[in-house]
Write a protein that holds these residues in place. Structure first.
Motif, PDB file in Angstrom:
ATOM      1  N   PHE A 132      34.109 -33.364 -31.839  1.00 14.51           N
ATOM      2  CA  PHE A 132      33.129 -32.458 -31.235  1.00 14.51           C
ATOM      3  C   PHE A 132      33.762 -31.658 -30.100  1.00 14.51           C
ATOM      4  CE2 PHE A 132      30.116 -31.710 -27.756  1.00 14.51           C
ATOM      5  CZ  PHE A 132      29.208 -30.873 -28.397  1.00 14.51           C
ATOM      6  N   LEU A 133      34.646 -32.326 -29.325  1.00  9.38           N
ATOM      7  CA  LEU A 133      35.321 -31.645 -28.220  1.00  9.38           C
ATOM      8  C   LEU A 133      36.186 -30.510 -28.748  1.00  9.38           C
ATOM      9  CD1 LEU A 133      36.032 -31.473 -25.214  1.00  9.38           C
ATOM     10  CD2 LEU A 133      37.846 -33.154 -25.629  1.00  9.38           C
ATOM     11  N   ASP A 134      36.883 -30.742 -29.857  1.00  2.00           N
ATOM     12  CA  ASP A 134      37.731 -29.721 -30.456  1.00  2.00           C
ATOM     13  C   ASP A 134      36.893 -28.526 -30.908  1.00  2.00           C
ATOM     14  OD1 ASP A 134      39.872 -28.379 -31.592  1.00  2.00           O
ATOM     15  OD2 ASP A 134      39.744 -29.467 -33.480  1.00  2.00           O
ATOM     16  N   VAL A 135      35.778 -28.791 -31.568  1.00  2.45           N
ATOM     17  CA  VAL A 135      34.905 -27.705 -32.023  1.00  2.45           C
ATOM     18  C   VAL A 135      34.343 -26.935 -30.838  1.00  2.45           C
ATOM     19  CG1 VAL A 135      32.770 -27.176 -33.264  1.00  2.45           C
ATOM     20  CG2 VAL A 135      34.327 -28.921 -34.154  1.00  2.45           C
ATOM     21  N   PHE A 136      33.966 -27.654 -29.780  1.00  2.00           N
ATOM     22  CA  PHE A 136      33.399 -27.018 -28.588  1.00  2.00           C
ATOM     23  C   PHE A 136      34.433 -26.117 -27.905  1.00  2.00           C
ATOM     24  CE2 PHE A 136      32.537 -27.034 -23.997  1.00  2.00           C
ATOM     25  CZ  PHE A 136      31.243 -26.528 -23.996  1.00  2.00           C
ATOM     26  N   VAL A 137      35.659 -26.621 -27.765  1.00  2.00           N
ATOM     27  CA  VAL A 137      36.709 -25.843 -27.088  1.00  2.00           C
ATOM     28  C   VAL A 137      37.089 -24.616 -27.910  1.00  2.00           C
ATOM     29  CG1 VAL A 137      39.120 -25.879 -26.343  1.00  2.00           C
ATOM     30  CG2 VAL A 137      37.620 -27.798 -25.799  1.00  2.00           C
ATOM     31  N   THR A 138      37.302 -24.784 -29.209  1.00  2.00           N
ATOM     32  CA  THR A 138      37.689 -23.633 -30.034  1.00  2.00           C
ATOM     33  C   THR A 138      36.560 -22.604 -30.114  1.00  2.00           C
ATOM     34  OG1 THR A 138      37.011 -24.913 -31.993  1.00  2.00           O
ATOM     35  CG2 THR A 138      39.349 -24.916 -31.432  1.00  2.00           C
ATOM     36  N   GLY A 139      35.328 -23.086 -30.178  1.00  2.00           N
ATOM     37  CA  GLY A 139      34.194 -22.163 -30.166  1.00  2.00           C
ATOM     38  C   GLY A 139      34.095 -21.406 -28.855  1.00  2.00           C
ATOM     39  N   GLY A 140      34.312 -22.125 -27.741  1.00  2.00           N
ATOM     40  CA  GLY A 140      34.304 -21.467 -26.441  1.00  2.00           C
ATOM     41  C   GLY A 140      35.436 -20.461 -26.293  1.00  2.00           C
ATOM     42  N   ALA A 141      36.607 -20.762 -26.887  1.00  2.00           N
ATOM     43  CA  ALA A 141      37.731 -19.838 -26.833  1.00  2.00           C
ATOM     44  C   ALA A 141      37.426 -18.549 -27.592  1.00  2.00           C
ATOM     45  CB  ALA A 141      38.983 -20.504 -27.401  1.00  2.00           C
ATOM     46  N   VAL A 142      36.797 -18.700 -28.752  1.00  2.00           N
ATOM     47  CA  VAL A 142      36.412 -17.515 -29.524  1.00  2.00           C
ATOM     48  C   VAL A 142      35.396 -16.680 -28.756  1.00  2.00           C
ATOM     49  CG1 VAL A 142      35.281 -16.716 -31.632  1.00  2.00           C
ATOM     50  CG2 VAL A 142      36.937 -18.586 -31.736  1.00  2.00           C
ATOM     51  N   LEU A 143      34.426 -17.350 -28.138  1.00  2.00           N
ATOM     52  CA  LEU A 143      33.413 -16.639 -27.353  1.00  2.00           C
ATOM     53  C   LEU A 143      34.035 -15.942 -26.153  1.00  2.00           C
ATOM     54  CD1 LEU A 143      30.407 -16.015 -26.838  1.00  2.00           C
ATOM     55  CD2 LEU A 143      30.282 -18.165 -25.563  1.00  2.00           C
ATOM     56  N   GLY A 144      34.952 -16.631 -25.464  1.00  2.00           N
ATOM     57  CA  GLY A 144      35.598 -16.040 -24.299  1.00  2.00           C
ATOM     58  C   GLY A 144      36.434 -14.828 -24.651  1.00  2.00           C
ATOM     59  N   LYS A 145      37.056 -14.863 -25.823  1.00  2.00           N
ATOM     60  CA  LYS A 145      37.861 -13.723 -26.259  1.00  2.00           C
ATOM     61  C   LYS A 145      36.984 -12.556 -26.690  1.00  2.00           C
ATOM     62  CE  LYS A 145      41.797 -11.778 -27.148  1.00  2.00           C
ATOM     63  NZ  LYS A 145      42.686 -11.402 -26.032  1.00  2.00           N
ATOM     64  N   ALA A 146      35.805 -12.866 -27.215  1.00  2.00           N
ATOM     65  CA  ALA A 146      34.924 -11.818 -27.732  1.00  2.00           C
ATOM     66  C   ALA A 146      34.137 -11.112 -26.627  1.00  2.00           C
ATOM     67  CB  ALA A 146      33.951 -12.408 -28.752  1.00  2.00           C
ATOM     68  N   MET A 147      33.944 -11.769 -25.483  1.00  2.00           N
ATOM     69  CA  MET A 147      33.151 -11.164 -24.415  1.00  2.00           C
ATOM     70  C   MET A 147      33.884  -9.997 -23.770  1.00  2.00           C
ATOM     71  SD  MET A 147      31.167 -14.131 -22.270  1.00  2.00           S
ATOM     72  CE  MET A 147      32.678 -14.978 -21.824  1.00  2.00           C
ATOM     73  N   PRO A 148      33.273  -8.834 -23.677  1.00  2.00           N
ATOM     74  CA  PRO A 148      33.909  -7.714 -22.962  1.00  2.00           C
ATOM     75  C   PRO A 148      34.039  -8.040 -21.478  1.00  2.00           C
ATOM     76  CG  PRO A 148      32.085  -6.956 -24.350  1.00  2.00           C
ATOM     77  CD  PRO A 148      31.993  -8.450 -24.302  1.00  2.00           C
ATOM     78  N   SER A 149      35.152  -7.683 -20.903  1.00  2.00           N
ATOM     79  CA  SER A 149      35.400  -8.028 -19.504  1.00  2.00           C
ATOM     80  C   SER A 149      34.409  -7.337 -18.568  1.00  2.00           C
ATOM     81  CB  SER A 149      36.832  -7.649 -19.113  1.00  2.00           C
ATOM     82  OG  SER A 149      37.056  -6.269 -19.301  1.00  2.00           O
ATOM     83  N   PHE A 150      34.003  -6.100 -18.901  1.00  2.00           N
ATOM     84  CA  PHE A 150      33.068  -5.407 -18.009  1.00  2.00           C
ATOM     85  C   PHE A 150      31.707  -6.102 -18.010  1.00  2.00           C
ATOM     86  CE2 PHE A 150      32.240  -3.418 -22.104  1.00  2.00           C
ATOM     87  CZ  PHE A 150      30.863  -3.274 -22.124  1.00  2.00           C
ATOM     88  N   TRP A 151      31.275  -6.618 -19.197  1.00  2.00           N
ATOM     89  CA  TRP A 151      29.990  -7.329 -19.274  1.00  2.00           C
ATOM     90  C   TRP A 151      30.056  -8.627 -18.488  1.00  2.00           C
ATOM     91  CZ3 TRP A 151      28.544 -12.138 -21.167  1.00  2.00           C
ATOM     92  CH2 TRP A 151      27.160 -12.343 -21.302  1.00  2.00           C
ATOM     93  N   LEU A 152      31.148  -9.376 -18.659  1.00  2.00           N
ATOM     94  CA  LEU A 152      31.298 -10.634 -17.926  1.00  2.00           C
ATOM     95  C   LEU A 152      31.325 -10.377 -16.429  1.00  2.00           C
ATOM     96  CD1 LEU A 152      31.801 -13.678 -17.878  1.00  2.00           C
ATOM     97  CD2 LEU A 152      34.242 -13.208 -18.138  1.00  2.00           C
ATOM     98  N   GLY A 153      32.033  -9.326 -16.005  1.00  2.00           N
ATOM     99  CA  GLY A 153      32.086  -9.013 -14.583  1.00  2.00           C
ATOM    100  C   GLY A 153      30.720  -8.678 -14.008  1.00  2.00           C
TER     101      GLY A 153
END
Length: 305
Positions: A126-147
């Motif tokens: 579950f930890l592996d799925v959570f981390v890889t899913g979070g990595a995909v989400l973090g890469k997909a988020m536009p930096s201006f929106w996150l800021g």
């Protein structure tokens, strides 16, 4: 190593020559600088005088070689906005961009290394799925929106950090997290995939069969040997962070080179644009060279022949 350094430095010369040609062409296809520099009340005579003063009445190849001669001396012309030489203005903003880039890389490293190792050692959990899913989400988020979201939550709503500007450590936190998140996502996935490959090697099974502690096997034998691709992405991302922080610096009003470049593009201040692009290009080349040297330190099997 010495021959490698000499060869690499010599290879930089044609690269810089090509960059200078690209910068020169791009500046000349963006519009008429004379129209931008003259006021609405300027006469045709004023226009002709300025064209001759700038050397724009000469053939393009003559203009380029003059540009190249000035470039060798570090002269990119005067900024018509600041009425000062362009290169010192760009270099003055460079430390702020360095500060933000290094802080972002520290944030990314502190996030990516432990998460990447955990994800690899807990494969398919579950930890592996959570981390890889979070990595995909973090890469997909536009930096201006996150800021903008970080500003709304931590600056406007909770009042924990300043909204914008530079000065204290608190001013650095939100922009560093904004930039570091995307880099951390990419590094996490790379560390995970590199660690998974290393953990399947025979020497890892041998180390475990000798009865070594698991943390020694993971951090000393596996992680150290998985760092070569990680160093590559860190070098590329560091140069990208220094020169490519345009949106983040604009969102947080950070007084770095990215913010300066955005203003110069909007105002067609081509001297600033030329100087900034050339400085970023040199930083990218140097960071790649440092990465090549780091490979030899991390993995003595790599030879520069």
């Amino acid at each position: 190593m010495k021959k490698f350094l000499i060869r690499s430095l010599l290879q930089i010369i044609p690269v810089l020559f090509l960059i200078s040609l690209i910068v020169f062409v791009l500046v000349h296809v963006t519009g008429d600088p004379v129209t931008l520099m003259l006021s609405d009340t300027a006469t045709d005579e004023d226009r002709a005088i300025l064209i001759k003063a700038l050397g724009l009445d000469q053939p393009l190849y003559v203009q380029y070689f003059k540009f190249l001669g000035h470039l060798v001396q570090g002269d990119f012309g005067n900024s018509f906005r600041y009425q000062e030489p362009a290169l010192p203005i760009v270099l003055e903003r460079l430390p702020a961009s360095f500060e933000l880039a290094i802080s972002s890389m520290v944030v990314a490293t502190l996030i990516a290394i432990p998460l990447g190792i955990l994800s690899a050692t807990k494969r398919n959990s579950f930890l592996d799925v959570f981390v890889t899913g979070g990595a995909v989400l973090g890469k997909a988020m536009p930096s201006f929106w996150l800021g903008i979201m970080l500003i709304l939550l931590f600056a406007v709503h909770w009042g924990v950090f300043p909204v914008s500007g530079q000065g204290t450590f608190a001013h650095l936190v939100l922009p560093a997290i904004t930039l570091g998140t995307g880099v951390a996502a990419e590094m996490t996935r790379l560390i995970r995939s590199s660690m998974l490959e290393i953990l399947q090697q025979d020497y890892i099974r041998t180390a475990r069969s000798k009865g070594l502690l698991e943390r020694i096997v993971i951090y000393k034998h596996a992680f150290q040997n998985s760092l070569v691709p990680v160093i590559t992405i860190m070098a590329l991302q560091t140069s990208h962070l220094i020169g490519g922080t345009l949106i983040t610096e604009t969102v947080f009003s950070w007084p770095g080179m990215g913010n300066l470049l955005i203003q110069a593009v909007n105002q067609r201040d081509m001297a600033i644009v030329q100087a900034a692009v050339f400085v970023v290009s040199i930083l990218v080349i140097l960071s790649n060279l440092l990465a090549d040297l780091a490979y030899r330190v991390l993995d003595p099997r790599i030879k520069y022949n």
